[in-house]
Design a protein around this motif. Structure first.
Motif, short mmCIF file in Angstrom:
data_model
loop_
_atom_site.label_atom_id
_atom_site.label_comp_id
_atom_site.label_asym_id
_atom_site.label_seq_id
_atom_site.Cartn_x
_atom_site.Cartn_y
_atom_site.Cartn_z
N LEU A 85 0.86 -1.18 0.00
CA LEU A 85 0.00 0.00 0.00
C LEU A 85 0.90 1.23 0.00
O LEU A 85 1.84 1.31 0.79
CB LEU A 85 -0.90 0.04 1.23
CG LEU A 85 -1.92 -1.07 1.39
CD1 LEU A 85 -2.71 -0.87 2.69
CD2 LEU A 85 -2.87 -1.10 0.23
N ILE A 86 0.61 2.15 -0.89
CA ILE A 86 1.33 3.40 -0.94
C ILE A 86 0.28 4.49 -0.77
O ILE A 86 -0.67 4.58 -1.55
CB ILE A 86 2.08 3.58 -2.27
CG1 ILE A 86 3.10 2.45 -2.48
CG2 ILE A 86 2.78 4.92 -2.32
CD1 ILE A 86 2.60 1.32 -3.27
N GLY A 87 0.43 5.30 0.23
CA GLY A 87 -0.57 6.34 0.49
C GLY A 87 0.05 7.58 1.08
O GLY A 87 0.87 7.50 1.98
N GLY A 88 -0.29 8.72 0.54
CA GLY A 88 0.19 9.98 1.08
C GLY A 88 1.57 10.37 0.60
O GLY A 88 2.32 11.01 1.35
N LEU A 89 1.93 10.00 -0.63
CA LEU A 89 3.21 10.46 -1.18
C LEU A 89 3.15 11.98 -1.35
O LEU A 89 2.13 12.53 -1.78
CB LEU A 89 3.46 9.83 -2.56
CG LEU A 89 3.88 8.37 -2.60
CD1 LEU A 89 3.89 7.86 -4.04
CD2 LEU A 89 5.25 8.19 -1.97
N GLY A 100 15.45 6.77 -3.88
CA GLY A 100 15.01 8.14 -4.09
C GLY A 100 14.42 8.77 -2.84
O GLY A 100 13.94 9.90 -2.89
N THR A 101 14.43 8.04 -1.74
CA THR A 101 13.89 8.56 -0.47
C THR A 101 14.85 8.25 0.66
O THR A 101 15.83 7.50 0.49
CB THR A 101 12.52 7.93 -0.11
OG1 THR A 101 12.73 6.58 0.32
CG2 THR A 101 11.57 7.94 -1.29
N LYS A 154 9.62 10.94 -5.60
CA LYS A 154 9.71 10.14 -6.82
C LYS A 154 10.84 9.14 -6.63
O LYS A 154 11.88 9.47 -6.09
CB LYS A 154 9.99 11.06 -8.01
CG LYS A 154 10.03 10.37 -9.33
CD LYS A 154 10.24 11.38 -10.45
CE LYS A 154 10.19 10.69 -11.80
NZ LYS A 154 10.30 11.64 -12.91
N GLY A 155 10.61 7.92 -7.06
CA GLY A 155 11.64 6.90 -6.91
C GLY A 155 11.15 5.54 -7.30
O GLY A 155 10.26 5.39 -8.16
N GLN A 156 11.71 4.52 -6.63
CA GLN A 156 11.36 3.13 -6.93
C GLN A 156 11.27 2.33 -5.63
O GLN A 156 12.08 2.52 -4.71
CB GLN A 156 12.43 2.47 -7.80
CG GLN A 156 12.61 3.11 -9.15
CD GLN A 156 13.81 2.53 -9.88
OE1 GLN A 156 14.80 2.13 -9.28
NE2 GLN A 156 13.70 2.48 -11.20
N ILE A 157 10.29 1.44 -5.61
CA ILE A 157 10.21 0.44 -4.54
C ILE A 157 10.93 -0.78 -5.11
O ILE A 157 10.55 -1.29 -6.17
CB ILE A 157 8.76 0.08 -4.21
CG1 ILE A 157 7.97 1.32 -3.82
CG2 ILE A 157 8.72 -0.97 -3.10
CD1 ILE A 157 6.46 1.08 -3.76
N PRO A 200 8.01 1.65 -9.83
CA PRO A 200 8.25 3.11 -9.80
C PRO A 200 7.10 3.83 -9.09
O PRO A 200 5.97 3.37 -9.11
CB PRO A 200 8.33 3.48 -11.28
CG PRO A 200 7.54 2.43 -11.98
CD PRO A 200 7.66 1.18 -11.16
N PHE A 201 7.43 4.97 -8.48
CA PHE A 201 6.39 5.82 -7.89
C PHE A 201 6.73 7.28 -8.14
O PHE A 201 7.90 7.65 -8.25
CB PHE A 201 6.19 5.53 -6.40
CG PHE A 201 7.38 5.81 -5.55
CD1 PHE A 201 7.59 7.07 -5.00
CD2 PHE A 201 8.31 4.82 -5.26
CE1 PHE A 201 8.69 7.34 -4.20
CE2 PHE A 201 9.42 5.08 -4.46
CZ PHE A 201 9.61 6.34 -3.94
#
Length: 191
Positions: free
Chosen positions: A96-100, A165-166, A105-108, A126-127
């Motif tokens: 779950l990805i929420g609240g970016l 990226g984070t 910007k980057g990659q999981i 990617p996100f």
């Protein structure tokens, strides 16, 4: 007696007979139905020892294969979550990805274990918070001859999830050697 009285008595008797006949054939709005739902169905003949042995074997296999998934734990790192810390082979890994934030910007990156100290990239997602601040994803590690994942040993062990990226900390989870019931044929060696 008077003819009129005799005819009247005969008419009354006739009406009573007709009413009796009609009432005896009158249909009811209710119907009796035998309750067979709660009755046990039993074979006419007794079960032979061979059949009973086979039934016992099937029952034993069913008890061994009884599976119930572990409850979701939702391990979190910033806006990223995975649903468990441990998975069976064949279980889906939910992300779950929420609240970016808009500028995130980057990659999981899912890293599978090569040994106790080294990892290899299994999957990358990617996100970009500017395009989509929230989304869900799932993956299920699968054997693949073309990707070099030949046996279950390629997946068993401690995995890592890195957020390129984070500055968010990595997440870790484990895939065990146990296979989700019904998925056994998907985890036979392919190389």
């Amino acid at each position: 007696m008077n003819k009129g009285i005799i005819i009247g008595i005969i008419a009354v008797i006739g009406v009573l007979v007709v009413l009796g006949v009609v009432l005896s054939f009158e249909k009811s709005d209710t119907m009796e139905v035998e309750d067979v739902l709660n009755k046990e169905i039993t074979p006419e003949e007794e079960t032979t020892p061979e059949i009973q042995d086979k039934l016992d074997e099937i029952e034993k296999i069913n008890l061994e294969n009884e599976y119930s998934p572990k409850p979701r734990e939702w391990i979190t790192s910033g806006p990223f979550q995975i649903d468990r810390s441990e998975y069976l082979l064949g279980e889906k890994i939910f992300v779950l990805i929420g609240g970016l934030n808009y500028d995130e910007k980057g990659q999981i990156v899912f890293l599978r274990p090569l040994n106790s100290t080294h990892y290899s990239v299994y999957w990358t997602i990617p996100f970009d918070g500017a395009k989509k601040p929230a989304f869900n994803y799932y993956l299920q590690p699968q054997l693949s001859k073309s990707n070099g994942y030949c046996t279950v040993d390629d997946f068993i062990g401690d995995w890592r999830v890195v957020f390129r990226g984070t500055d968010y900390p990595n997440l870790e989870f484990k895939i065990t050697k146990d296979i989700l019931p019904g998925e056994e044929s998907n985890y036979q060696s392919v190389c």
